[in-house]
Design a protein around this motif. Structure first.
Motif, PDB file in Angstrom:
ATOM      1  N   SER A   1       0.851  -1.192   0.000  1.00 56.97           N
ATOM      2  CA  SER A   1       0.000   0.000   0.000  1.00 56.97           C
ATOM      3  C   SER A   1       0.885   1.238   0.000  1.00 56.97           C
ATOM      4  O   SER A   1       1.091   1.882   1.037  1.00 56.97           O
ATOM      5  CB  SER A   1      -0.924  -0.008   1.226  1.00 56.97           C
ATOM      6  OG  SER A   1      -1.743   1.145   1.248  1.00 56.97           O
ATOM      7  N   PRO A   2       1.447   1.590  -1.169  1.00 59.56           N
ATOM      8  CA  PRO A   2       2.380   2.712  -1.226  1.00 59.56           C
ATOM      9  C   PRO A   2       1.695   4.054  -1.004  1.00 59.56           C
ATOM     10  O   PRO A   2       0.498   4.214  -1.275  1.00 59.56           O
ATOM     11  CB  PRO A   2       2.955   2.618  -2.639  1.00 59.56           C
ATOM     12  CG  PRO A   2       1.905   1.907  -3.430  1.00 59.56           C
ATOM     13  CD  PRO A   2       1.261   0.945  -2.474  1.00 59.56           C
ATOM     14  N   LEU A   3       2.470   4.997  -0.514  1.00 61.65           N
ATOM     15  CA  LEU A   3       2.026   6.374  -0.380  1.00 61.65           C
ATOM     16  C   LEU A   3       2.414   7.097  -1.662  1.00 61.65           C
ATOM     17  O   LEU A   3       3.591   7.163  -2.008  1.00 61.65           O
ATOM     18  CB  LEU A   3       2.697   7.013   0.837  1.00 61.65           C
ATOM     19  CG  LEU A   3       2.445   8.485   1.112  1.00 61.65           C
ATOM     20  CD1 LEU A   3       0.963   8.759   1.315  1.00 61.65           C
ATOM     21  CD2 LEU A   3       3.234   8.923   2.336  1.00 61.65           C
ATOM     22  N   GLN A   4       1.427   7.634  -2.382  1.00 61.11           N
ATOM     23  CA  GLN A   4       1.684   8.232  -3.694  1.00 61.11           C
ATOM     24  C   GLN A   4       1.100   9.637  -3.776  1.00 61.11           C
ATOM     25  O   GLN A   4       0.001   9.897  -3.289  1.00 61.11           O
ATOM     26  CB  GLN A   4       1.086   7.381  -4.808  1.00 61.11           C
ATOM     27  CG  GLN A   4       1.762   6.036  -5.006  1.00 61.11           C
ATOM     28  CD  GLN A   4       1.134   5.255  -6.151  1.00 61.11           C
ATOM     29  OE1 GLN A   4      -0.026   5.429  -6.487  1.00 61.11           O
ATOM     30  NE2 GLN A   4       1.918   4.372  -6.759  1.00 61.11           N
ATOM     31  N   PHE A   5       1.857  10.522  -4.405  1.00 58.35           N
ATOM     32  CA  PHE A   5       1.363  11.851  -4.769  1.00 58.35           C
ATOM     33  C   PHE A   5       2.288  12.413  -5.836  1.00 58.35           C
ATOM     34  O   PHE A   5       3.385  11.890  -6.074  1.00 58.35           O
ATOM     35  CB  PHE A   5       1.284  12.773  -3.546  1.00 58.35           C
ATOM     36  CG  PHE A   5       2.551  12.885  -2.755  1.00 58.35           C
ATOM     37  CD1 PHE A   5       3.502  13.856  -3.049  1.00 58.35           C
ATOM     38  CD2 PHE A   5       2.807  12.020  -1.698  1.00 58.35           C
ATOM     39  CE1 PHE A   5       4.672  13.958  -2.319  1.00 58.35           C
ATOM     40  CE2 PHE A   5       3.973  12.117  -0.957  1.00 58.35           C
ATOM     41  CZ  PHE A   5       4.905  13.092  -1.268  1.00 58.35           C
ATOM     42  N   ASP A   6       1.833  13.471  -6.506  1.00 62.40           N
ATOM     43  CA  ASP A   6       2.586  14.049  -7.612  1.00 62.40           C
ATOM     44  C   ASP A   6       3.286  15.326  -7.185  1.00 62.40           C
ATOM     45  O   ASP A   6       2.836  16.051  -6.280  1.00 62.40           O
ATOM     46  CB  ASP A   6       1.669  14.368  -8.793  1.00 62.40           C
ATOM     47  CG  ASP A   6       1.219  13.128  -9.540  1.00 62.40           C
ATOM     48  OD1 ASP A   6       1.800  12.054  -9.306  1.00 62.40           O
ATOM     49  OD2 ASP A   6       0.281  13.233 -10.355  1.00 62.40           O
ATOM     50  N   LEU A   7       4.392  15.587  -7.857  1.00 59.65           N
ATOM     51  CA  LEU A   7       5.144  16.820  -7.689  1.00 59.65           C
ATOM     52  C   LEU A   7       5.121  17.564  -9.022  1.00 59.65           C
ATOM     53  O   LEU A   7       5.412  16.979 -10.067  1.00 59.65           O
ATOM     54  CB  LEU A   7       6.582  16.484  -7.276  1.00 59.65           C
ATOM     55  CG  LEU A   7       7.456  17.608  -6.740  1.00 59.65           C
ATOM     56  CD1 LEU A   7       6.886  18.191  -5.456  1.00 59.65           C
ATOM     57  CD2 LEU A   7       8.878  17.106  -6.514  1.00 59.65           C
ATOM     58  N   HIS A   8       4.758  18.844  -8.977  1.00 59.17           N
ATOM     59  CA  HIS A   8       4.710  19.677 -10.172  1.00 59.17           C
ATOM     60  C   HIS A   8       5.656  20.860 -10.008  1.00 59.17           C
ATOM     61  O   HIS A   8       5.853  21.358  -8.890  1.00 59.17           O
ATOM     62  CB  HIS A   8       3.296  20.214 -10.424  1.00 59.17           C
ATOM     63  CG  HIS A   8       2.320  19.176 -10.858  1.00 59.17           C
ATOM     64  ND1 HIS A   8       1.067  19.502 -11.354  1.00 59.17           N
ATOM     65  CD2 HIS A   8       2.384  17.821 -10.885  1.00 59.17           C
ATOM     66  CE1 HIS A   8       0.407  18.392 -11.653  1.00 59.17           C
ATOM     67  NE2 HIS A   8       1.187  17.361 -11.380  1.00 59.17           N
ATOM     68  N   LEU A   9       6.220  21.314 -11.115  1.00 56.69           N
ATOM     69  CA  LEU A   9       6.943  22.577 -11.145  1.00 56.69           C
ATOM     70  C   LEU A   9       6.076  23.548 -11.933  1.00 56.69           C
ATOM     71  O   LEU A   9       5.964  23.452 -13.153  1.00 56.69           O
ATOM     72  CB  LEU A   9       8.312  22.409 -11.802  1.00 56.69           C
ATOM     73  CG  LEU A   9       9.216  23.637 -11.788  1.00 56.69           C
ATOM     74  CD1 LEU A   9       9.503  24.081 -10.359  1.00 56.69           C
ATOM     75  CD2 LEU A   9      10.516  23.381 -12.534  1.00 56.69           C
ATOM     76  N   GLY A  10       5.422  24.454 -11.212  1.00 57.46           N
ATOM     77  CA  GLY A  10       4.416  25.297 -11.841  1.00 57.46           C
ATOM     78  C   GLY A  10       3.251  24.437 -12.290  1.00 57.46           C
ATOM     79  O   GLY A  10       2.737  23.611 -11.532  1.00 57.46           O
ATOM     80  N   VAL A  11       2.867  24.596 -13.556  1.00 55.01           N
ATOM     81  CA  VAL A  11       1.762  23.793 -14.092  1.00 55.01           C
ATOM     82  C   VAL A  11       2.254  22.483 -14.693  1.00 55.01           C
ATOM     83  O   VAL A  11       1.442  21.654 -15.115  1.00 55.01           O
ATOM     84  CB  VAL A  11       0.984  24.600 -15.166  1.00 55.01           C
ATOM     85  CG1 VAL A  11       0.369  25.846 -14.557  1.00 55.01           C
ATOM     86  CG2 VAL A  11       1.892  24.972 -16.342  1.00 55.01           C
ATOM     87  N   ASN A  12       3.559  22.271 -14.729  1.00 56.31           N
ATOM     88  CA  ASN A  12       4.130  21.111 -15.404  1.00 56.31           C
ATOM     89  C   ASN A  12       4.404  19.964 -14.435  1.00 56.31           C
ATOM     90  O   ASN A  12       4.978  20.162 -13.359  1.00 56.31           O
ATOM     91  CB  ASN A  12       5.432  21.495 -16.113  1.00 56.31           C
ATOM     92  CG  ASN A  12       5.218  22.536 -17.197  1.00 56.31           C
ATOM     93  OD1 ASN A  12       4.307  22.411 -17.999  1.00 56.31           O
ATOM     94  ND2 ASN A  12       6.053  23.565 -17.212  1.00 56.31           N
ATOM     95  N   TYR A  13       4.000  18.765 -14.844  1.00 57.26           N
ATOM     96  CA  TYR A  13       4.268  17.552 -14.078  1.00 57.26           C
ATOM     97  C   TYR A  13       5.768  17.330 -13.965  1.00 57.26           C
ATOM     98  O   TYR A  13       6.507  17.465 -14.941  1.00 57.26           O
ATOM     99  CB  TYR A  13       3.605  16.359 -14.764  1.00 57.26           C
ATOM    100  CG  TYR A  13       3.993  15.008 -14.211  1.00 57.26           C
ATOM    101  CD1 TYR A  13       3.376  14.498 -13.077  1.00 57.26           C
ATOM    102  CD2 TYR A  13       4.979  14.241 -14.837  1.00 57.26           C
ATOM    103  CE1 TYR A  13       3.727  13.249 -12.573  1.00 57.26           C
ATOM    104  CE2 TYR A  13       5.336  13.005 -14.350  1.00 57.26           C
ATOM    105  CZ  TYR A  13       4.713  12.512 -13.215  1.00 57.26           C
ATOM    106  OH  TYR A  13       5.080  11.283 -12.719  1.00 57.26           O
ATOM    107  N   TRP A  14       6.218  16.995 -12.767  1.00 61.89           N
ATOM    108  CA  TRP A  14       7.641  16.760 -12.516  1.00 61.89           C
ATOM    109  C   TRP A  14       7.882  15.287 -12.214  1.00 61.89           C
ATOM    110  O   TRP A  14       8.634  14.611 -12.911  1.00 61.89           O
ATOM    111  CB  TRP A  14       8.088  17.656 -11.372  1.00 61.89           C
ATOM    112  CG  TRP A  14       9.486  17.468 -10.859  1.00 61.89           C
ATOM    113  CD1 TRP A  14      10.417  16.545 -11.265  1.00 61.89           C
ATOM    114  CD2 TRP A  14      10.119  18.233  -9.827  1.00 61.89           C
ATOM    115  NE1 TRP A  14      11.577  16.687 -10.538  1.00 61.89           N
ATOM    116  CE2 TRP A  14      11.429  17.707  -9.658  1.00 61.89           C
ATOM    117  CE3 TRP A  14       9.707  19.287  -9.025  1.00 61.89           C
ATOM    118  CZ2 TRP A  14      12.316  18.231  -8.709  1.00 61.89           C
ATOM    119  CZ3 TRP A  14      10.588  19.801  -8.085  1.00 61.89           C
ATOM    120  CH2 TRP A  14      11.884  19.277  -7.952  1.00 61.89           C
TER     121      TRP A  14
END
Length: 223
Positions: free
Chosen positions: A131-144
């Motif tokens: 059960s991994p912990l997941q979330f996204d990182l963005h730089l401004g509006v762009n997916y990182w």
């Protein structure tokens, strides 16, 4: 049987040039020119110094006004843990929470580095292989990058080398429905050389795929 990799003389010359460039960049690093070093979750008014590099980390309160501060339980830290990993900022509210770093020269090239260490700060044992912990990182509006954290003890560094399109950077943590985003440390480094990372421009950035690896440079971290 171990095999040696024989490099052409021209390649060796390039590697030597890279070594000189890296040494020049290291001198800039020690002087902290173009540096922003943030200890996420630190109480306002405090600071912490990395005894190895001499870099001073400041609280994140001037860069963001959302989230909750936490300390990592001592049982998840070792004498070798980076000092800036003892606290973190968690974002249970809102889908998107952003740090704004204003000390930026538009058109200059920067390395942005973030560290994530879960350390079971919330007591929920949320990070595991099943059960991994997941979330996204963005730089401004762009997916990182997508953070996929499966071990509470692991330190997860991510890096991007990019050109500043404005006089600030916006680093955003975005929920994906698989846990609460958090961040331990955030660093901005000016790359004060036109000869380093020449593929990076207003249209192209470089994102670390896995990690920086030290091949034969001696023990310990090279920063």
């Amino acid at each position: 049987m171990a095999q040696c990799l024989r490099l052409p003389r021209e390649t060796m010359g390039i590697l030597i040039q890279i070594g000189f460039l890296a040494a020049a960049a290291f001198r800039v690093v020690n002087g902290q020119k173009g540096f922003v070093s943030i200890d996420c979750g630190m109480d306002a008014g405090g600071s912490i110094t990395d005894n190895i590099t001499g870099i001073v980390y400041q609280p994140d309160t001037q860069f963001i006004d959302t989230g909750i501060n936490y300390e990592i339980p001592k049982s998840y830290l070792t004498p070798y843990s980076l000092p800036q990993l003892g606290t973190l900022r968690s974002f249970p509210d809102g889908v998107r929470n952003c740090y704004t770093i204003n000390q930026v020269n538009q058109g200059e090239k920067y390395l942005i580095r973030a560290f994530f260490m879960y350390g079971n700060y919330d007591g929920q044992d949320s990070a595991s292989i099943g059960s991994p912990l997941q979330f996204d990182l963005h730089l401004g509006v762009n997916y990182w990058r997508t953070l996929n954290i499966t071990d509470p003890f692991s330190v997860n560094p991510v890096e991007i080398i990019t050109v500043a399109k404005d006089d600030y950077f916006s680093v955003c943590l975005v929920k994906t429905g698989s846990g609460t985003p958090f961040i331990s440390s955030l660093e901005l480094r000016l790359i004060d050389s036109v000869d380093l990372y020449t593929d990076v421009n207003q249209s192209n950035s470089l994102v670390s795929a896995f990690a920086r690896v030290n091949f034969g440079g001696g023990p310990g971290l090279i920063r």
